[in-house]
Design a protein around this motif. Structure first.
Motif, short mmCIF file in Angstrom:
data_model
loop_
_atom_site.label_atom_id
_atom_site.label_comp_id
_atom_site.label_asym_id
_atom_site.label_seq_id
_atom_site.Cartn_x
_atom_site.Cartn_y
_atom_site.Cartn_z
N SER A 117 61.05 -1.77 50.83
CA SER A 117 60.75 -1.26 49.49
C SER A 117 59.50 -1.97 48.98
O SER A 117 58.97 -2.87 49.64
N GLU A 141 60.79 3.35 51.75
CA GLU A 141 60.52 4.18 50.58
C GLU A 141 59.72 3.38 49.55
O GLU A 141 60.00 2.20 49.32
N ASP A 142 58.75 4.04 48.94
CA ASP A 142 58.00 3.44 47.83
C ASP A 142 57.35 2.11 48.23
O ASP A 142 57.36 1.15 47.48
N ASP A 167 64.08 7.36 57.89
CA ASP A 167 63.75 7.95 56.58
C ASP A 167 62.49 7.26 56.07
O ASP A 167 62.52 6.09 55.69
N ALA A 169 59.39 7.71 53.32
CA ALA A 169 58.92 8.45 52.14
C ALA A 169 57.75 7.69 51.53
O ALA A 169 57.91 6.56 51.06
N ASP A 171 54.90 7.41 48.63
CA ASP A 171 54.60 7.84 47.27
C ASP A 171 53.09 7.93 47.13
O ASP A 171 52.40 6.92 46.95
#
Length: 220
Positions: A117, A141-142, A167, A169, A171
């Motif tokens: 993160s 993520e992020d 996974d 992702a 941003d």
């Protein structure tokens, strides 16, 4: 004399190995009596593990909710310690990074769950990437752009034999680069079943996938 509990070593064996000194006889007798009285403690260790696994199904990621079972008795503690996958899922949980070394030790050789993160420290990131070869789940993520780039390149640097869930992702609202992040090398993960990508392009063989989700913010 009382019959020995199934699976328990006899007094003679314990004495011959020096494991039962006179001042330990009473505690051991109490321990045996508890096993005789409690049906739960007479169950084989593998059955205890199954019971614990079912009990913890909805709280596996909440260490404080289930670690207390290890304080109930020796048998439950041993069963918990042998559930290496349970510990492996928490090694990179942000809430427990202060005890990461202990969690990693208890995970043993079990494939890990690795999470990144924006709050991940550089030390945590480096350690996580170095353990990609033993990851079952990787979630990013992020993350900061440099971290995301490092993760993507690390994923395609070597084969990931245990990876089942990925996974990633990105941003783009927080990234200076307004183009898809992609690499030419192929992701090699023969056990990969779930692939979730957002604003990232990864080359891989989709034939083994059971879940595939691709999203892009550039077309919105």
């Amino acid at each position: 004399s009382e019959p020995d509990v199934a699976g328990e070593p006899s007094d003679a064996i314990l004495l011959s190995e020096g494991l039962m000194s006179p001042h330990l006889v009473l505690p051991y007798d109490v321990y045996r009596l508890n096993r005789i009285r409690s049906p739960l403690l007479r169950l084989p260790p593998e059955i205890l593990a199954l019971i614990l696994s079912a009990t913890l199904e909805n709280v596996r990621d909440e260490l404080h909710r289930w670690v207390i079972y290890g304080h109930v008795c020796r048998d439950l503690r041993v069963a918990l310690l042998d559930m290496h996958t349970l510990w492996a899922e928490l090694v990179f949980d942000p809430r427990y990074l202060h005890i990461q070394d202990e969690l990693l030790q208890r995970a043993g050789a079990a494939p890990l769950t690795i999470r990144f993160s924006r709050l991940s420290s550089s030390c945590t990131i480096d350690r996580a990437i170095s353990l990609f070869h033993n990851a079952r789940t990787i979630v990013a993520e992020d993350c900061a752009p440099k971290v995301m780039l490092a993760v993507i390149h690390a994923l395609t640097r070597k084969q990931l034999p245990f990876l089942e869930h990925l996974d990633i992702a990105r941003d783009i609202a927080r990234s200076r680069t307004q183009c898809d992040l992609s690499v030419q090398s192929e992701l090699i993960a023969p056990r990969l079943r779930t692939l979730l990508l957002c604003n990232v392009i990864l080359r891989t063989n989709p034939s083994q996938l059971t879940t595939l989700k691709l999203e892009s913010s550039f077309t919105r």
